[in-house]
Write an enzyme that holds these catalytic residues in place. Structure first.
Site, PDB file in Angstrom:
ATOM      1  CG  HIS A  40       6.413  -0.176  -5.665  1.00  0.00           C
ATOM      2  ND1 HIS A  40       5.330  -0.945  -6.036  1.00  0.00           N
ATOM      3  CD2 HIS A  40       5.954   0.677  -4.719  1.00  0.00           C
ATOM      4  CE1 HIS A  40       4.265  -0.575  -5.353  1.00  0.00           C
ATOM      5  NE2 HIS A  40       4.615   0.410  -4.554  1.00  0.00           N
ATOM      6  CG  HIS A  82       1.477  -0.812   0.727  1.00  0.00           C
ATOM      7  ND1 HIS A  82       0.119  -1.031   0.531  1.00  0.00           N
ATOM      8  CD2 HIS A  82       1.754   0.362   0.126  1.00  0.00           C
ATOM      9  CE1 HIS A  82      -0.385  -0.039  -0.176  1.00  0.00           C
ATOM     10  NE2 HIS A  82       0.584   0.824  -0.439  1.00  0.00           N
TER      11      HIS A  82
END
Length: 279
Positions: A40, A82
């Site tokens: 991640h 992100h």
């Protein structure tokens, strides 16, 4: 009509998906539980997210895929970020889509790192890594990055070499990408509200263009996993800040893949789970 056409294209193209042959649950012939380990934002518990330090650590520790969240800059470059803005991860501020790449490259990330472009990442790792890429819309909900994304991936033959999975909350993005290259496997991300309303009809619709669904681990139970598998799809789970709380439960349920901020930790959990089962 687009979905019908897309379904036919998928049948013709014979996409190569990661996992069992039917794209659903692991087969009985598999002797050990072997889920996809998806780093991640890289090994983001250990190094600054979406940086070369983070990706290097993830690959060294054995992750199957490195995850890349994409945003588009003001001048149309794809960068690994992100958030909508750069405030949290850099010493600067502002929305990514309001900054040029040159402006973004002037900003500093922890440990002397910089925000990376997708091109920089694939140029460095080429086909030595597998990439799990998330597409997003701009602030006006427009899909804007698909053509450039496919072009960058094709520049290193990453699609042909089965090195890419693309995930998105946006079905239109996946359909657009499939028009450009029909060989890419997709994971349809689902928000909590969508999971609550999930039924067989919706899953069959998703199966027309995707090989898996991505769901927050806290929303998953054994009944939901069975329903997803019964509809011929895989389940990949993601966490918020609760990986170590929820990961053991996901292992017990044997989900098909999961995100982790620390690939070494996740891999050790899988090994321990297989030892307990005598595999």
């Amino acid at each position: 009509m687009n979905i019908v056409i897309l379904s036919c294209l998928l049948l013709v193209s014979g996409c190569s998906f990661v996992g069992s042959a039917d794209g659903g649950a692991p087969t009985e012939k598999e002797t050990a539980y072997d889920p996809l380990i998806i780093a991640h934002r890289g090994a983001s518990d250990l190094e600054p997210e979406h940086t070369f330090l983070s990706y290097e650590r993830a690959l060294e520790d054995g992750a199957d895929y490195i995850e890349i969240d994409l945003r588009q800059t003001k001048d149309g470059e794809l960068v690994a970020v992100h958030d909508e803005d750069v405030d949290r991860i850099t010493d600067g501020s502002g929305k990514v889509e309001d900054l040029t790449l040159d402006e973004i490259k002037q900003l500093n990330v922890d440990k002397g790192q910089k925000i990376l472009t997708l091109q920089e990442i694939v140029d460095k790792y080429k086909d030595t890594a597998h990439y799990y890429i998330e597409t997003r819309t701009d602030s006006k909900e427009n899909i804007v990055m698909e053509e450039q994304l496919v072009s960058i991936l094709e520049s290193q033959d990453l699609i042909e070499k089965d090195r890419v999975i693309i995930q998105s909350f946006y079905e239109d993005s996946m359909l657009k990408i499939h028009e450009l290259n029909s060989e890419i496997p997709f994971v349809r991300l689902l928000r909590k509200a969508e999971v609550q309303e999930l039924d067989d009809e919706t899953l069959q619709h998703i199966k027309k263009y995707a090989m898996a669904v991505g769901i927050y681990a806290g929303s998953v139970d054994a009944e939901l996993l069975k329903q997803i598998h019964d509809n011929g799809l895989q389940l990949h789970v993601y966490y918020y800040d609760d990986e170590k709380e929820l990961a053991p439960k996901m292992l017990d349920m044997k989900v098909d893949g999961f995100f982790t901020n620390d690939p070494a930790y996740a891999i050790d959990l899988v090994k321990e789970a297989n030892k307990k089962e005598g595999q």
